[in-house]
Write an enzyme that holds these catalytic residues in place. Structure first.
Site, PDB file in Angstrom:
ATOM      1  N   ASN A 176      29.947  29.424  40.774  1.00 12.17           N
ATOM      2  CA  ASN A 176      30.112  28.197  40.591  1.00 12.17           C
ATOM      3  C   ASN A 176      29.004  27.021  40.679  1.00 12.17           C
ATOM      4  O   ASN A 176      29.115  26.501  39.412  1.00 12.17           O
ATOM      5  CB  ASN A 176      30.858  27.406  40.993  1.00 12.17           C
ATOM      6  CG  ASN A 176      32.605  28.206  40.252  1.00 12.17           C
ATOM      7  OD1 ASN A 176      32.365  28.465  39.624  1.00 12.17           O
ATOM      8  ND2 ASN A 176      33.148  28.154  42.174  1.00 12.17           N
ATOM      9  N   SER A 196      36.112  27.401  46.721  1.00 15.89           N
ATOM     10  CA  SER A 196      34.693  27.412  45.162  1.00 15.89           C
ATOM     11  C   SER A 196      33.786  26.037  45.442  1.00 15.89           C
ATOM     12  O   SER A 196      33.036  26.160  45.199  1.00 15.89           O
ATOM     13  CB  SER A 196      35.904  27.523  44.157  1.00 15.89           C
ATOM     14  OG  SER A 196      36.282  25.982  43.743  1.00 15.89           O
ATOM     15  N   HIS A 221      34.900  34.134  49.537  1.00 13.10           N
ATOM     16  CA  HIS A 221      35.467  33.509  47.861  1.00 13.10           C
ATOM     17  C   HIS A 221      35.584  34.668  46.940  1.00 13.10           C
ATOM     18  O   HIS A 221      34.360  35.365  46.633  1.00 13.10           O
ATOM     19  CB  HIS A 221      34.012  32.974  47.271  1.00 13.10           C
ATOM     20  CG  HIS A 221      34.912  32.102  45.935  1.00 13.10           C
ATOM     21  ND1 HIS A 221      33.642  31.679  45.270  1.00 13.10           N
ATOM     22  CD2 HIS A 221      36.134  31.188  45.508  1.00 13.10           C
ATOM     23  CE1 HIS A 221      34.409  31.329  43.793  1.00 13.10           C
ATOM     24  NE2 HIS A 221      35.730  30.906  44.584  1.00 13.10           N
ATOM     25  N   GLU A 250      32.476  36.706  46.916  1.00 12.32           N
ATOM     26  CA  GLU A 250      30.790  35.970  47.708  1.00 12.32           C
ATOM     27  C   GLU A 250      31.163  35.526  49.119  1.00 12.32           C
ATOM     28  O   GLU A 250      32.923  35.776  49.479  1.00 12.32           O
ATOM     29  CB  GLU A 250      30.595  34.484  46.456  1.00 12.32           C
ATOM     30  CG  GLU A 250      30.081  34.751  45.120  1.00 12.32           C
ATOM     31  CD  GLU A 250      30.414  33.399  45.140  1.00 12.32           C
ATOM     32  OE1 GLU A 250      28.860  33.198  43.903  1.00 12.32           O
ATOM     33  OE2 GLU A 250      30.852  32.647  44.980  1.00 12.32           O
TER      34      GLU A 250
END
Length: 271
Positions: free
Chosen positions: A177, A106, A127, A139
């Site tokens: 994130n 991440s 991800h 992702e």
């Protein structure tokens, strides 16, 4: 679980049989919860679904010995670049030429992992979000070396396991994130300054922004050590970026081993 449930043959690899037993049991429990909803009025079909899914799943403690028959390797080990690179280097020697490597990191650079192998064009990021059976997003990360064919294969795989893929370049934190971690850190700074209580900040974000958890609840859920690790890594990449500035309070809690839900105390206490 989601790969096996969507008809893929999966080999789950971990460090010991004990961990793998626990993992398999966890997957079985999770599948039972899924089938309760999915096959509410057809218990036989539910039982068949669990049986079929578990049949697609085998386990091993030796990644090098099973990688020779795989099309896709998804790594989801500890967030440590050296450890990941060691693993990829080893698997690169044993995996067939066509095998695509992907990391579920991440916060680390996919490019740096790809460079540990000889298959930079067959390397990308996948991800997933926790808890994976519930969360629809993946992702898909494309490095400057990822081939279009590899990228399309990763997108197709994400769709095949029932997820909605979004695409992003290999930039710190990708999409979610990159926005989420600075937001959580800003909440900590707001609290550190004494501008609002953590309880009020959590309530405000849940009721005012419609978030399922407030930032402090989320930090405790993710793990304060994980959050600190991410922000420290980004801070070292971009020391002058105020979004990535470390937090004295977060550092103190991690030092005191108050890491959130998993240790029973973080910003909040848990029974």
């Amino acid at each position: 679980q989601v790969a096996a449930a969507s008809g893929h043959t999966v080999v789950l690899v971990d460090q010991s049989d004990e961990i793998l037993k626990k993992s398999t049991k966890g997957i079985e429990e999770s599948l039972k919860r899924v089938t309760k909803k999915k096959f509410a009025d057809k218990p036989e079909a539910g039982a068949e679904f669990i049986k079929k899914t578990l049949k697609n799943l085998t386990t091993s403690t030796d990644a090098a010995s099973v990688v020779h028959s795989t099309d896709l390797v998804i790594e989801a080990i500890v967030e440590n670049l050296e450890v990941k690179n060691e693993l990829f280097k080893t698997l690169d020697k044993f995996a067939p030429d066509h095998t695509i490597f992907a990391s579920n990191t991440s916060s680390l650079q996919i490019t740096q992992m790809a460079n540990a192998t000889t298959r930079q064009d067959r390397f990308g990021g996948l991800h997933f979000f926790n808890p994976v059976p519930m969360m629809k997003l993946v992702e898909v990360i494309k490095t400057p070396m990822t081939s279009q064919k590899t990228f399309e294969s990763l997108v197709d795989f994400s769709k095949a396991v029932g997820k909605s893929p979004v695409s992003c370049k290999d930039t710190p934190g990708f999409i979610v994130n990159r926005l989420l971690v600075p937001y959580m850190m800003e909440a900590v700074r707001l609290f550190e300054r004494g501008d609002a209580s953590k309880e009020d900040i959590d309530v405000a974000m849940k009721l005012g922004a419609g978030y399922p958890m407030g930032p402090f609840e989320l930090l405790d859920y993710v793990g304060l050590d994980t959050s600190k690790y991410i922000i420290d890594g980004w801070h070292s990449l971009e020391p002058n970026n105020p979004l990535f500035a470390p937090s004295p309070l977060l550092n103190k809690l991690v030092e005191e081993k108050k890491l959130g839900k998993k240790t029973g105390e973080g910003f909040y206490k848990y029974k």
